[in-house]
Scaffold this motif. Structure first.
Motif, PDB file in Angstrom:
ATOM      1  N   THR A  92       0.819  -1.216   0.000  1.00  0.00           N
ATOM      2  CA  THR A  92       0.000   0.000   0.000  1.00  0.00           C
ATOM      3  C   THR A  92       0.850   1.264   0.000  1.00  0.00           C
ATOM      4  N   ASP A  93       2.154   1.147   0.274  1.00  0.00           N
ATOM      5  CA  ASP A  93       3.023   2.314   0.322  1.00  0.00           C
ATOM      6  C   ASP A  93       4.470   1.836   0.272  1.00  0.00           C
ATOM      7  N   ALA A  94       5.356   2.739  -0.147  1.00  0.00           N
ATOM      8  CA  ALA A  94       6.790   2.459  -0.129  1.00  0.00           C
ATOM      9  C   ALA A  94       7.510   3.714   0.308  1.00  0.00           C
ATOM     10  N   ILE A  95       8.582   3.544   1.088  1.00  0.00           N
ATOM     11  CA  ILE A  95       9.303   4.707   1.606  1.00  0.00           C
ATOM     12  C   ILE A  95      10.786   4.390   1.677  1.00  0.00           C
TER      13      ILE A  95
ATOM     14  N   ASP B 280       0.888  -3.543  12.113  1.00  0.00           N
ATOM     15  CA  ASP B 280      -0.034  -3.136  11.049  1.00  0.00           C
ATOM     16  C   ASP B 280       0.332  -1.757  10.513  1.00  0.00           C
ATOM     17  N   THR B 281       0.475  -1.664   9.172  1.00  0.00           N
ATOM     18  CA  THR B 281       0.926  -0.414   8.556  1.00  0.00           C
ATOM     19  C   THR B 281       0.338  -0.278   7.168  1.00  0.00           C
ATOM     20  N   LYS B 282      -0.334   0.844   6.926  1.00  0.00           N
ATOM     21  CA  LYS B 282      -0.870   1.149   5.592  1.00  0.00           C
ATOM     22  C   LYS B 282      -0.078   2.258   4.917  1.00  0.00           C
ATOM     23  N   PHE B 283       0.313   3.295   5.707  1.00  0.00           N
ATOM     24  CA  PHE B 283       1.100   4.414   5.182  1.00  0.00           C
ATOM     25  C   PHE B 283       2.271   4.673   6.110  1.00  0.00           C
TER      26      PHE B 283
END
Length: 624
Positions: free
Chosen positions: A148-151, A184-187
């Motif tokens: 859902t995201d990449a950083i 738990d991580t979405k962003f």
């Protein structure tokens, strides 16, 4: 019954018969006054025609209709480059990378960068791109859910790449060894030397050491309401964390570990903040195709609406939802998903936030695209070939020592070279262009709706043209969806098209007219046809209005009326507030075409005076 005149030397005006001296002099009064030109002439100085010249398209997309008084700087739709004055060019060349090798149906959920290399999550399979061989290699790690995201961030002196996937996040510092964290991580966002994560329920956590998380505050909303997160300036000028939800933004108070409702106040929207980026001096927030530019100030926020949905929006087949906003050196880039997902909309009843139902909103199927905004207008950077495939992720990166935009569409990853400075197409010869593009002007209408407009000529100036680098020119009339071909341009210089054709250039009547230019190149991708300008010449003609001049001879009695009575009847007709009927023919068999309802002007004449009412009266009459 209309009046008839059967005798020579007689007219009928307001039902009264008058004798005249000489002849009636009819004239067409519905003509424009001559143009007065002082000093240098312009393209619109010719006395009997009007001119619209298109050469600067920097106003961008989204103007479907325009009047002749509006500056001709906009397009209705275009896949051409619109950034340069006196240049209409093919768009930049988009490169589709090799297939990932991952089988089945999947979504490319996120694209990331580490150590000058690009990684993508194809479904749950993370792979690294080889820029030399154009391949994605083998799966480096398998996520437990779709990304859902990449950083990319540096924590404790080590640089990491992490993919969030709702039920956790998976990270690496070298692209070889990967660690799966079950928090738990979405962003994710990096701020204040800490890594911050947000899950689907609105729970925020922080970490000062990789893999060790501490819960912070929770957004007071139901689950599945968060659409994005970033770090940006608040009203005091300090960088803080903002979370975008379907109900608008929430600001994080790190000192007191809580969330507060923030400016700007946005209406509820299922896609609020799916596109979310800090670019230049503003934060940009998308909602469908709308984009809000927000500058925070002391106790206030300056909000400007700048999205491609303004004015007339986009054509139906190009509509969709902005799913990513990314900043580049020259443009704010919007990745638009044109597929038809069923968008879930939370509708809250009087029971409060804890009580809500879901509704399904159908979105028309369109073509996914990338749009660019340079603070002047929007242009199309790329348009998908298929209308049923989703666009899902985007990243601007200088990986492989090349400044590019990377994005995902239809389970494939693409890239597009981006300029790091302002590119002059007259001076740069190595720019790679796409194979074709189309450009459609707004519907042009004349300002006065009671005017008959006649298309006379279109002058198209081009350069860089060859037998392979071509421009096909068409026009459409009166809001029809079809086009009529004018011709194909293969030569430099000025090409003139007459209406309807050069054999019979009698003109083509129109209420509205638009033009389409289709550009194409040959096999050399550094070549592009170039339309310098388009000049449309047309005539405006007023609806026919007739008038006449004649001299009434009130010399004595005529048809039972004395000279004084004739004079009084004429004054009555001249002072009438309604139009009066005028004729000087007996045209019963012709269907009454020469009876007119007119205004009366009495420009002059002569009378004897005293008790003598005889005289001559010069009269002008005209249809209004």
């Amino acid at each position: 019954m209309p009046a008839r005149i059967v005798e020579d030397g007689e007219i009928s005006l307001n039902g009264v018969l008058y004798p005249i001296v000489g002849r009636v002099q009819p004239a067409l009064t519905s003509v424009y006054p001559e143009k007065i030109v002082i000093g240098d002439v312009s393209s619109d100085s010719q006395p009997h025609a009007s001119v619209v010249n298109w050469h600067n398209w920097q106003g961008g997309l989204g103007l479907e209709r325009q009047t002749e008084r509006q500056a001709p700087t906009r397009a209705w739709w275009s896949t051409c480059q619109l950034r340069f004055d006196s240049h209409l060019l093919l768009p930049p060349l988009a490169t589709q990378t090799a297939a990932s090798g991952v089988t089945g149906s999947f979504t490319v959920g996120a694209i990331g960068e580490l150590a000058d290399e690009i990684y993508a999550a194809f479904g749950t399979a993370v792979r690294k791109y080889n820029n030399v061989t154009d391949s994605w290699g083998t799966t480096l790690v398998t996520l437990t859910a779709v990304a859902t995201d990449a950083i990319n961030f540096t924590l404790g002196g080590v640089t990491y790449l992490a993919f969030a996937h709702t039920d956790g996040y998976t990270y690496t510092s070298d692209g070889v060894a990967w660690t799966a964290d079950t928090k738990d991580t979405k962003f994710m966002v990096f701020w204040d030397t800490r890594l911050w994560g947000l899950d689907n329920t609105g729970q925020l956590w922080r970490s000062t050491a990789i893999g060790v998380e501490t819960n912070d505050s929770v957004i007071p909303l139901p689950s599945s309401m968060v659409n994005g997160m970033l770090a940006a300036r608040n009203a005091a000028g300090n960088i803080i964390i903002y979370v975008m939800t379907r109900l608008g933004p929430y600001a994080h108070d790190a000192t007191n570990s809580k969330f507060e409702v923030a400016e700007p106040a946005l209406p509820s929207h299922p896609d609020n903040g799916r596109g979310l980026v800090r670019w230049r001096d503003s934060v940009y927030i998308s909602a469908g195709l709308a984009v809000y530019a927000v500058i925070n100030g002391s106790n206030s926020a300056i909000v400007t609406v700048i999205g491609p949905d303004l004015d007339f929006g986009l054509p139906t087949s190009q509509q969709g939802v902005i799913v990513e906003l990314v900043g580049s050196h020259n443009d704010l880039l919007a990745l638009v998903d044109g597929t038809t997902p069923a968008a879930e909309v939370d509708m809250f009843d009087s029971g409060g936030l804890g009580s809500h139902v879901a509704a399904v909103v159908n979105v028309d199927t369109g073509y996914s695209e990338i749009l660019g905004w340079n603070t002047k207008g929007w242009e199309t950077k790329w348009l998908a070939a298929a209308s049923t495939a989703a666009a899902t992720a985007a990243l601007v990166s200088a990986a492989y020592s090349t400044y590019r935009l990377w994005w995902a569409h239809n389970q494939r990853v693409y890239w597009l070279s981006l300029p790091t400075g302002i590119v002059n197409p007259d001076q740069v010869t190595s720019f790679a262009f796409a194979a074709s593009a189309e450009h459609i002007t707004p519907w042009l209408t004349v300002d006065a709706k009671d005017v008959d407009a006649l298309a006379l000529a279109l002058h198209v100036e081009c350069q860089r043209m060859t037998a392979n680098e071509t421009a096909v020119v068409d026009y459409g009339l009166d809001y029809a969806t079809t086009y009529t071909a004018l011709g194909t341009i293969t030569a430099n210089g000025l090409t003139t098209y007459l209406f309807p054709n050069s054999t019979t250039p009698s003109g083509t009547a129109f209420r509205s007219i638009r033009f389409r230019v289709t550009l194409a190149r040959g096999s050399v991708n550094t070549n592009s046809p170039d339309v310098v300008s388009m000049t449309f010449v047309y005539r405006k003609k007023l609806k026919p209005r007739w008038g006449a001049t004649f001299v009434i001879n009130a010399a004595g009695e005529w048809k039972g009326l004395t000279a004084r009575q004739l004079q009084n009847e004429l004054i009555t007709a001249a002072e009438s507030n309604v139009l009066v009927e005028f004729t000087f023919h007996d045209d019963t068999t012709a269907g009454d075409p020469r009876n007119y309802y007119v205004d009366i002007l009495l420009p002059g004449g002569s009378e004897a005076g005293g008790r003598d009412f005889t005289g001559l009266v010069s009269v002008n009459v005209s249809e209004p």
